[in-house]
Motif scaffolding. Sequence first.
Motif, PDB file in Angstrom:
ATOM      1  N   LEU A  52     -12.325  15.336-151.570  1.00 22.84           N
ATOM      2  CA  LEU A  52     -11.305  16.190-150.981  1.00 22.84           C
ATOM      3  C   LEU A  52     -10.961  15.769-149.560  1.00 22.84           C
ATOM      4  O   LEU A  52      -9.829  15.944-149.105  1.00 22.84           O
ATOM      5  N   GLU A  53     -11.938  15.178-148.866  1.00 24.07           N
ATOM      6  CA  GLU A  53     -11.713  14.704-147.500  1.00 24.07           C
ATOM      7  C   GLU A  53     -11.096  13.312-147.450  1.00 24.07           C
ATOM      8  O   GLU A  53     -10.841  12.781-146.372  1.00 24.07           O
ATOM      9  N   GLY A  54     -10.846  12.709-148.621  1.00 22.99           N
ATOM     10  CA  GLY A  54     -10.207  11.401-148.681  1.00 22.99           C
ATOM     11  C   GLY A  54     -11.126  10.230-148.393  1.00 22.99           C
ATOM     12  O   GLY A  54     -10.655   9.130-148.078  1.00 22.99           O
ATOM     13  N   GLU A  55     -12.415  10.432-148.501  1.00 20.40           N
ATOM     14  CA  GLU A  55     -13.369   9.354-148.250  1.00 20.40           C
ATOM     15  C   GLU A  55     -13.542   8.474-149.477  1.00 20.40           C
ATOM     16  O   GLU A  55     -13.212   8.859-150.601  1.00 20.40           O
ATOM     17  N   ASN A  56     -14.100   7.277-149.263  1.00 17.46           N
ATOM     18  CA  ASN A  56     -14.522   6.427-150.367  1.00 17.46           C
ATOM     19  C   ASN A  56     -15.833   7.012-150.883  1.00 17.46           C
ATOM     20  O   ASN A  56     -16.892   6.822-150.275  1.00 17.46           O
ATOM     21  N   VAL A  57     -15.748   7.746-151.989  1.00 16.41           N
ATOM     22  CA  VAL A  57     -16.890   8.531-152.452  1.00 16.41           C
ATOM     23  C   VAL A  57     -18.081   7.645-152.803  1.00 16.41           C
ATOM     24  O   VAL A  57     -19.224   7.957-152.439  1.00 16.41           O
ATOM     25  N   PHE A  58     -17.839   6.539-153.478  1.00 16.74           N
ATOM     26  CA  PHE A  58     -18.957   5.709-153.914  1.00 16.74           C
ATOM     27  C   PHE A  58     -19.617   4.997-152.747  1.00 16.74           C
ATOM     28  O   PHE A  58     -20.846   4.867-152.703  1.00 16.74           O
ATOM     29  N   ASP A  59     -18.832   4.559-151.787  1.00 17.56           N
ATOM     30  CA  ASP A  59     -19.417   3.942-150.593  1.00 17.56           C
ATOM     31  C   ASP A  59     -20.258   4.965-149.831  1.00 17.56           C
ATOM     32  O   ASP A  59     -21.382   4.664-149.399  1.00 17.56           O
ATOM     33  N   ARG A  60     -19.732   6.166-149.684  1.00 22.09           N
ATOM     34  CA  ARG A  60     -20.465   7.221-148.975  1.00 22.09           C
ATOM     35  C   ARG A  60     -21.742   7.599-149.736  1.00 22.09           C
ATOM     36  O   ARG A  60     -22.792   7.854-149.129  1.00 22.09           O
ATOM     37  N   LEU A  61     -21.648   7.609-151.048  1.00 25.92           N
ATOM     38  CA  LEU A  61     -22.805   7.936-151.880  1.00 25.92           C
ATOM     39  C   LEU A  61     -23.931   6.918-151.684  1.00 25.92           C
ATOM     40  O   LEU A  61     -25.106   7.280-151.499  1.00 25.92           O
ATOM     41  N   ILE A  62     -23.584   5.664-151.695  1.00 26.64           N
ATOM     42  CA  ILE A  62     -24.575   4.594-151.535  1.00 26.64           C
ATOM     43  C   ILE A  62     -25.239   4.669-150.168  1.00 26.64           C
ATOM     44  O   ILE A  62     -26.465   4.539-150.040  1.00 26.64           O
ATOM     45  N   ARG A  63     -24.441   4.900-149.132  1.00 33.41           N
ATOM     46  CA  ARG A  63     -24.986   4.945-147.776  1.00 33.41           C
ATOM     47  C   ARG A  63     -25.828   6.199-147.541  1.00 33.41           C
ATOM     48  O   ARG A  63     -26.891   6.131-146.929  1.00 33.41           O
ATOM     49  N   THR A  64     -25.364   7.321-148.037  1.00 41.66           N
ATOM     50  CA  THR A  64     -26.059   8.585-147.798  1.00 41.66           C
ATOM     51  C   THR A  64     -27.428   8.609-148.468  1.00 41.66           C
ATOM     52  O   THR A  64     -28.427   9.047-147.879  1.00 41.66           O
ATOM     53  N   TYR A  65     -27.490   8.128-149.701  1.00 44.69           N
ATOM     54  CA  TYR A  65     -28.739   8.197-150.466  1.00 44.69           C
ATOM     55  C   TYR A  65     -29.477   6.862-150.535  1.00 44.69           C
ATOM     56  O   TYR A  65     -30.481   6.747-151.226  1.00 44.69           O
ATOM     57  N   GLN A  66     -28.956   5.850-149.797  1.00 45.13           N
ATOM     58  CA  GLN A  66     -29.578   4.524-149.762  1.00 45.13           C
ATOM     59  C   GLN A  66     -29.871   4.032-151.184  1.00 45.13           C
ATOM     60  O   GLN A  66     -30.987   3.634-151.520  1.00 45.13           O
ATOM     61  N   LEU A  67     -28.829   4.048-151.981  1.00 48.37           N
ATOM     62  CA  LEU A  67     -28.960   3.678-153.393  1.00 48.37           C
ATOM     63  C   LEU A  67     -29.099   2.169-153.562  1.00 48.37           C
ATOM     64  O   LEU A  67     -28.499   1.391-152.823  1.00 48.37           O
ATOM     65  N   HIS A  68     -29.867   1.783-154.554  1.00 46.18           N
ATOM     66  CA  HIS A  68     -29.954   0.368-154.921  1.00 46.18           C
ATOM     67  C   HIS A  68     -28.897   0.070-155.980  1.00 46.18           C
ATOM     68  O   HIS A  68     -29.179  -0.492-157.041  1.00 46.18           O
ATOM     69  N   LEU A  69     -27.682   0.454-155.671  1.00 42.66           N
ATOM     70  CA  LEU A  69     -26.550   0.281-156.570  1.00 42.66           C
ATOM     71  C   LEU A  69     -25.360  -0.228-155.761  1.00 42.66           C
ATOM     72  O   LEU A  69     -25.306  -0.041-154.542  1.00 42.66           O
ATOM     73  N   THR A  70     -24.412  -0.838-156.445  1.00 36.86           N
ATOM     74  CA  THR A  70     -23.180  -1.276-155.794  1.00 36.86           C
ATOM     75  C   THR A  70     -22.034  -0.357-156.212  1.00 36.86           C
ATOM     76  O   THR A  70     -22.148   0.424-157.165  1.00 36.86           O
ATOM     77  N   ILE A  71     -20.924  -0.484-155.497  1.00 36.25           N
ATOM     78  CA  ILE A  71     -19.731   0.271-155.883  1.00 36.25           C
ATOM     79  C   ILE A  71     -19.307  -0.102-157.295  1.00 36.25           C
ATOM     80  O   ILE A  71     -18.902   0.757-158.095  1.00 36.25           O
ATOM     81  N   ASP A  72     -19.421  -1.386-157.652  1.00 39.12           N
ATOM     82  CA  ASP A  72     -19.077  -1.823-159.013  1.00 39.12           C
ATOM     83  C   ASP A  72     -19.963  -1.156-160.057  1.00 39.12           C
ATOM     84  O   ASP A  72     -19.497  -0.832-161.157  1.00 39.12           O
TER      85      ASP A  72
END
Length: 220
Positions: A52-72
Amino acid sequence: MMQKNRVVVFDLDDTLYKEQDYLLSAYREIATSLESDYAQEGVFDRMCQWWLEGENVFDRLIRTYQLHLTIDDLLAVYRSHVPAICLDRKTNLLLDRLHQQAVLGLVTDGRSITQRHKIDALGLSAYMDADDILISEETGFQKPSNEPFRHFMECYPSSAYYYVGDNPAKDFQAPNHLGWTTICLLDDGRNIHPQDFSLSPQMLPQHSVPQLTEIENIII
């Protein structure tokens, strides 16, 4: 009463259902998986807020939770998940009525796996023959190509043709050129892509309706 010499072809996303529902379905699946794998809570709500805030959701998700995943990786889940979506009651009843009196079809752009999952979830095969469901990745033609529309003209000659979509940027140019009647379902505030009516006349729909059920007033 309509006869079977009428052909009514629909766009899919933001026409027969709201694409926002697909997005939320994918977010929910991703969030459920992450909450289980990373012992987190509230992931879905955060994803919705970022969107809703217009952010890149997947990029923010990876950074926030330090995921071992890529946007792809996340996009792959988004595009291949089996969505929890359905036609609303009024759309179901509309298709029931039209199916009795006209040939129905679909012309939609997108990846085959994504669009096929949507089509299956919505139960559209109950209303349309398999040969009349045209997906760009499968046909090799994206709107505004004339070719998907020529399919219906060749299969059902001497008919009256109607195309119902939502996006003036690509939906109506080809059917207008081929002499179809074009109808735009107006955005109710939930569409993923904005509607632009400041385009050249050949790209604009001949009719616009606020509710999908109102297309019957034009077709009958």
